[in-house]
Design an enzyme around this catalytic site. Structure first.
Site, PDB file in Angstrom:
ATOM      1  N   GLY A 170       0.866  -1.149   0.055  1.00  0.00           N
ATOM      2  CA  GLY A 170      -0.106   0.130   0.108  1.00  0.00           C
ATOM      3  C   GLY A 170       0.703   1.181   0.074  1.00  0.00           C
ATOM      4  CB  THR A 190       4.699  -4.619   8.051  1.00  0.00           C
ATOM      5  OG1 THR A 190       3.434  -5.290   8.384  1.00  0.00           O
ATOM      6  CG2 THR A 190       4.255  -3.413   7.403  1.00  0.00           C
ATOM      7  N   GLY A 225       1.798   0.743  13.483  1.00  0.00           N
ATOM      8  CA  GLY A 225       1.054  -0.215  13.568  1.00  0.00           C
ATOM      9  C   GLY A 225       1.576  -1.045  14.579  1.00  0.00           C
ATOM     10  NE  ARG A 273      12.710  -6.574  22.900  1.00  0.00           N
ATOM     11  CZ  ARG A 273      11.618  -7.057  23.191  1.00  0.00           C
ATOM     12  NH1 ARG A 273      10.653  -6.334  23.660  1.00  0.00           N
ATOM     13  NH2 ARG A 273      11.605  -8.479  22.922  1.00  0.00           N
ATOM     14  CD  GLN A 313       8.366  -3.091   7.210  1.00  0.00           C
ATOM     15  OE1 GLN A 313       7.867  -2.111   7.411  1.00  0.00           O
ATOM     16  NE2 GLN A 313       7.809  -3.934   5.935  1.00  0.00           N
ATOM     17  CE  LYS A 341      13.194   5.778  19.692  1.00  0.00           C
ATOM     18  NZ  LYS A 341      14.467   6.705  19.449  1.00  0.00           N
ATOM     19  CD  GLU A 387       5.536   5.806   7.071  1.00  0.00           C
ATOM     20  OE1 GLU A 387       5.116   6.556   6.420  1.00  0.00           O
ATOM     21  OE2 GLU A 387       5.248   5.301   8.313  1.00  0.00           O
TER      22      GLU A 387
END
Lengths: 333, 177, 707
Positions: free
Chosen positions: C235, C464, C505, C587, C597, C660, C664
């Site tokens: 997406g 993801t 997410g 972490r 990712q 975190k 992106e």
């Protein structure tokens, strides 16, 4: 896509007869461009005549030392053919520089020659295009044309021919064999594709209903080296911004046979006759190669956003001439 | 109307994953849509429908092709292998195993096409077929060694927007061993 | 809050849970389940850039065999207000941009639907249009907010005076064209109405959100709508808001009384599902001779549509990154007759950090300081804009670790000196940042008598690894083996959850999962001897309170990107030889999926830098590169063996997992690292992405033209 009828004849005459009997019918080979264009609504034939069952997929050596490549021979098979790889490396390299393995497994020799421009306006039926709808106009000239022609274009059309293979064939002095209802004829690849002039709807000299049956390659000149170079926006799976095919012999430091062709610059594979004129018999030096490329590209008429193609083509040509000349010299030593 | 022009659909038999399947299909139906919509083999994906992404890659008579650019009627009598046909019962194909082990996927949408493509790639290289990056001086005959550059070039007809390429290359190197 | 220490038994690189379904083709996406009696819909994009639809010649189409309906603004169901004007489809005759859907054709087969849609004649009354973005456009205005709720303008100190007084002044303008998300799965939906209401299989980044919006559009109670997004083919933001396929399929299903399937053709995506808006970014930096920044201004000009305001928040990262006692960061936007821009992977950060990090490279050159060192010299003690301390800030460590791994030490800063024939090579560095975001979520945890657990949350796994990571979080919180936990996600029938977006997410869903599982564990532990009832025990959790807390900290992830490139001076082609990222992201919960990712983000950054080229056609008002043959996303041959690493970071101010977001940050700064490497290679400073041969070659001295 419009509905269509489908036949799969087993004999070449039958295939030709189907097209003669049904105006608007089209031959279907690999389909990698035709199916694409049918989905886009650029073309909508009422009948497809599938060439898949015809005995035209062979690659065979000819008595005169040349090679006959069947019209429905797959691009991947031609590229991998031992004779093509050893005696016509420019052809193997050009084929492998084009498309993807999947597409090359489907695409054929004849279909590759007949593929249509990727000009975005030609592909978009919601915009005008003289090639698609004669007389509707050419938005590319003032619009988005970074990828389009710098040589031989007209007020009516600035499209480029997208093929890599055809550029190699042009440098190899190949001939296209055609069969129509009235018999057979042979056309040099360099005369096969047209310049747009005021009839950009006509890409080639193929008459309605004529079928490509094969491409004949003459024996390569003795001692010739050949290669293909292509520049593109990404490392693979992209059309040429510019490309160059070269067949070259060097004797005693001077250029013997030189056949140079550009891709991505014009409505057809662009055989660089003016460059060849400079090359023939001249010392095989970088200076000669620069003069040759400049002699050819002096005719370029770039549009607003595609002027980069001129130095690009020049550098590709000069670089490839230099590389093949040093290889030839090294081989002779 | 001319008899030739009147038929807009045909009954064709495709040998799909080893089984003959007879279908009556609109001539406009692509091999991709025939597999997905008529045989419920939805592993093969539609990413672009124009031969520009490779998500629809299947093996036709053992060779990789874009299913979206082939009319199913033109494939009559031919043998098609899809991603569903690569597993042997519960046992994954070595290429599938390697994709799992190397995390060579993210969203998974391009994955069946990547895997079919990779299976064909191994065969093409073994048969000595050259690629754009195969050194021209390498003469015909004998398998082509699958360096990372060879794999990258040969997999470039399969776009992965998630960017799993390094892992895909690693998976194919592993499967090639 | 205490950080939850991992149970030693938990694998930290668990294999992706849905990998087997994905490699076998068993995973079913939005249009992979066609209900019996399903019809097929094909939308019709407007063929004018602005105007009105004056007639739709539906009658001609309805006579065709197989055609069931033509929906237009004249007959389509009236929709409620869902606060998203891009979804007010077929409600009026207005055409706000080319490619806006003006009709939907419904037929018995996909072939008939497409053919009828192609043949549908529509008459328009076109108006003049304006689609050209420029930095001096007369209709530019300052919006109230940029995307993400950020103030459009922030000022600290006195930028103008400080800049004027600076010994070193950099003033550079960077531009980039539109970028397109192009997930491999085009946006698609299958919808039907029955006694239970509306069911939609939708390709979305959040089924709960789609359900809520459909409920408002179709004026239904939420419980009468079920949205399933079990497998989603990517997406990258473009499925983060509900999109036309779900709405149009549901309208067509209601109109025809049959299930309807609708998949957008690839060519329709650029106009219909958002894009990263083009930006013109002026960066001014005033610094001391040693590179210490005193004044920093980042002024962003961008576009939105006339349908909806979306402002790419590109000046926002400059509020966080570097010491800047005097600063001004602004956004201005113009509403053009263009498709509506929207989220694309790291909106704001990806574009803004290209400009800021390219400017930092220029500053490094101007002051003669190594670009890694320059960034270290400008490390702030607290977040410059807010004055808050950082909860953790690992940028310096990422830069140092990356420099060590990359072999940066001893780099010759001179551009244009590493030549091999026609090819010049060079290296570049850029920093990365992405905010820590979290939204409220619900989740449930269920213990069965057989010792197994089921975790339920309407999370979405768009690739993801959410299925995998949520199971790990659950197993850890429960103190149970990983394989005893099943995760159910991807359906609005599950506990409500936010979208997969904003790299939030895992934090959002994971927090709720953790809370539910910890509560379940406590419940079970409270009575260790008891036998569970046959129906098991279920605990529900909601993190509304936790997610709504305010923190006295600035919370961001950081990273550093290093690139090595080769520039062919004869052709202008650039190829990336190496790409290395180091991240400080709290972490890392799953090393395997995290690495995927990161490298995926970097790959998209590579495309942004070099290949992804989109042109707004001024005559026709649409993007000219609408397919994957002309819009070049990187292919396998473009992508080297990318390395991704991370530093240990223990941040107690995040969430129970200590994590975190990571989805992106990989794209942020990558384009700058590559562009900086191109400059280092060939000495050409091209401030216009992407760096394609048409732009680069004219600036290069070539072998052929050399004396």
């Amino acid at each position: 896509m419009k509905p269509f009828a489908y036949v799969r004849p087993e004999r070449t005459e039958e295939a030709v007869a189907h097209l003669a009997a049904h105006p608007g019918a089209r031959f279907l080979a690999g389909g990698t461009n035709l199916v694409d264009l049918m989905k886009l609504g650029v073309t909508g034939p009422p009948l497809l005549v599938d060439l898949g069952a015809l005995p035209l997929d062979g690659v065979a050596e000819t008595p005169d030392g040349g090679l006959l490549v069947g019209a429905t021979a797959r691009n991947s098979d031609v590229a991998a053919h031992p004779v093509v790889r050893t005696r016509y490396p420019v052809l193997s390299q050009a084929l492998l520089a084009g498309a993807s393995p999947q597409l090359r497994n489907a695409a054929t020799t004849g279909g590759n020659l007949l593929q249509r421009t990727r000009c975005p306006y030609f592909q978009d039926t919601s915009t005008p295009c003289n090639k698609r709808v004669p007389g509707s106009g050419c938005p590319a000239r003032e619009g988005v044309h970074r990828d389009l022609a710098v040589l031989g274009h007209s007020a009516h059309c600035v499209a480029t021919h997208p093929s890599d293979m055809a550029v190699a064939l042009a440098a190899l002095d190949a001939e296209v064999r055609l069969r129509g209802a009235d018999g057979e004829r042979t056309v040099p690849v360099t005369a096969f594709h047209r310049l747009p002039g005021d009839r950009p709807d006509l890409d080639t000299v193929v008459a309605p209903g004529e079928l490509i049956t094969g491409v004949a390659l003459p024996a390569p000149p003795p001692g010739a080296l050949s290669a293909y170079r292509k520049a593109r926006d990404r490392a693979s799976y992209a059309f040429a911004l510019a490309s160059v095919a070269l067949v070259l012999t060097v004797e005693d430091g001077r250029v013997g046979h030189a056949a140079l062709a550009f891709g991505g610059l014009a409505h057809k594979p662009w055989r660089a006759r003016a460059a060849e004129e400079v090359l023939r018999g001249a010392p095989a030096t970088a200076e000669t190669f620069r003069r040759a490329a400049d002699a050819e590209l002096a005719a370029a008429e770039p549009l607003r956003d595609n002027g980069f193609k001129v130095p690009l083509a020049r550098n590709l040509a000069v670089g490839l001439l230099g590389d093949l000349a040093s290889r030839a010299t090294a081989a002779a030593a | 109307m001319d008899q030739t022009l009147s038929e807009r659909a045909s009954t064709v038999t495709l040998r799909v994953n080893g089984t003959d399947r007879s279908l009556t299909l609109d001539h406009r139906t692509t091999l991709l849509d025939a597999l997905r919509d008529h045989l419920d083999l939805t592993g093969t994906k539609k990413g672009c429908d124009h031969g520009q992404c490779g998500a629809c890659t299947v093996l036709l008579d053992g060779r990789r092709v874009n299913g979206c650019l082939l009319f199913a009627v033109a494939c009559a009598g031919r043998s098609v292998t899809t991603v569903e046909g690569l597993t042997d019962g519960e046992v994954l194909h070595p290429v599938q195993e390697a994709f799992v082990a190397r995390d060579a996927l993210q969203c998974g949408y391009c994955t069946p096409g990547q895997i079919c493509s990779a299976v064909a790639l191994l065969d093409e290289a073994a048969r000595g077929e050259p690629s754009h990056v195969t050194p021209p001086e390498r003469l015909p005959g004998g398998p082509v060694p699958l360096t990372p550059d060879e794999i990258r070039e040969r997999m470039s007809g399969n776009i992965c927007r998630c960017g799993a390429y390094p892992n895909i290359v690693a998976a194919i190197e592993e499967a090639a061993r | 809050m205490t950080r939850h220490e991992p149970a030693t038994a938990q694998p930290r690189a668990a294999v992706r849970r849905d990998a087997r379904q994905k490699v076998t083709g068993e995973a079913r996406y939005a249009v992979d389940r066609t209900p019996p009696g399903c019809l097929h819909a094909c939308p019709v994009p407007a063929a004018v850039a602005r105007g009105r639809v004056t007639a739709v010649h539906a009658d001609e189409i309805l006579r065709r065999p197989g055609v069931h309906a033509v929906l237009t603004h004249e007959n389509a169901p009236r929709l409620g207000d869902a606060d998203d004007p891009t979804l007010a489809l077929l409600q009026e005759d207005r055409v706000p941009h080319r490619g806006w859907f003006v009709a939907v054709v419904v037929a018995d087969t996909p072939e008939n639907a497409r053919a009828a849609a192609d043949a549908l004649r529509i008459d328009y009354a076109p108006s003049e249009h304006d689609v050209r973005l420029s930095a001096d456009h007369p209709r530019l205005y300052t919006p109230e907010k940029a995307n993400g709720g950020h103030p459009a303008v922030r000022e600290r100190g006195d930028f103008d005076t400080a800049f004027a007084a600076s010994p070193v002044r950099l003033d550079a303008t960077y531009t980039m064209g539109a970028l397109h998300n192009h997930p491999m799965e085009p946006h698609a939906a299958t919808a039907w109405w029955d006694d239970d209401g509306l069911t939609v299989y939708d390709s979305s980044q959040g089924a709960t959100t789609v359900r809520d919006v459909l409920a408002r559009l179709f004026r239904q109670p939420q419980q009468r709508i079920t949205v399933v997004s079990a497998y989603v083919g990517g997406g990258f933001g473009s499925k983060g808001t509900p999109r036309p396929p779900a709405v149009l399929a549901a309208m067509a299903a209601r109109h025809t009384g049959r299930p309807v399937r609708l998949a957008l053709p690839r060519r329709d995506l650029p106009a219909a599902v958002g894009h990263r808006a083009p930006t013109v970014q002026r960066v001014r930096i005033g610094a001391a001779a040693d590179g210490t920044i005193s004044a920093l201004a980042h002024d962003v000009v961008t576009q939105t549509s006339t349908v909806k305001e979306f402002v790419e928040q590109a000046a926002v990262p400059a509020r966080t990154m570097y010491t800047s006692p005097h600063s001004r960061t602004t956004h201005r936007v113009v509403a053009l007759d263009v498709p509506t821009p929207s989220w694309m992977r790291a909106p704001g950060e990806a574009s803004g950090m290209y400009a800021l990090e390219a400017a930092m490279d220029e500053l490094a050159e101007a002051v003669g300081v190594d670009p890694v060192e320059l960034r270290l010299r400008n490390e702030p003690d607290a977040e410059p804009d807010s004055g808050k301390p950082f909860s953790s800030r690992g940028l310096a460590e990422c830069l140092r670790d990356g420099a060590r791994r990359f072999g940066w030490a001893g780099r010759d800063p001179r551009p244009g000196v590493r030549r091999d024939g026609d090819v010049l090579s060079g290296t570049g560095v850029a920093a990365a940042t992405y905010p820590v975001l979290v939204s409220p979520s619900r989740a449930s945890a269920h213990a069965a008598p057989d010792g197994r657990f089921v975790v339920r949350v309407d999370a979405t796994d768009i690739g993801t690894g959410a299925r995998t990571v949520l199971a790990q979080i659950a197993a850890e919180a429960l103190g149970a083996p990983l394989d005893s936990v099943r995760v159910e996600l991807g359906s609005s029938r599950l506990p409500d959850a936010p979208v997969a977006g904003g790299s939030s997410g895992t934090a959002s869903w994971g927090w709720a999962v953790h809370k539910a599982c910890a509560a379940l564990r406590a419940t079970l532990a409270s009575d260790p001897g008891r036998t569970l009832p046959p129906e098991g025990v279920t605990v529900e959790a909601d993190t509304k309170e936790e997610a709504g807390r305010t923190y006295p900290y600035a919370r961001h992830a950081f990273g550093a990107h290093f690139a090595e490139v080769r520039v062919d001076t004869a052709t202008g082609e650039v190829r990336v030889g190496r790409l290395l990222g180091v991240y400080a992201v709290g972490r890392v919960l799953n090393a395997r999926t995290a690495r995927s990712q990161f490298i995926g983000g970097m790959t998209m950054g590579l495309g942004m830098a070099l290949t992804e080229h989109s042109t707004m056609d001024p005559s026709f008002g649409d993007f000219r590169e609408r397919d994957l043959a002309s819009y070049h996303v990187p292919v396998c041959a473009d992508v080297p063996d990318i390395e991704a690493h991370w530093v240990e970071e223990h941040d107690p101010h995040l969430n129970p997992m200590g994590s975190k977001g990571i989805g992106e940050i990989g794209i942020v700064g990558t384009a700058a690292a590559i562009a900086n490497a191109v400059h280092h290679a060939c000495g050409v400073r091209l401030r216009d992405l992407p760096l394609t041969p048409d732009r680069l070659l004219p600036l290069l001295t070539t072998r052929a033209s050399a004396p």
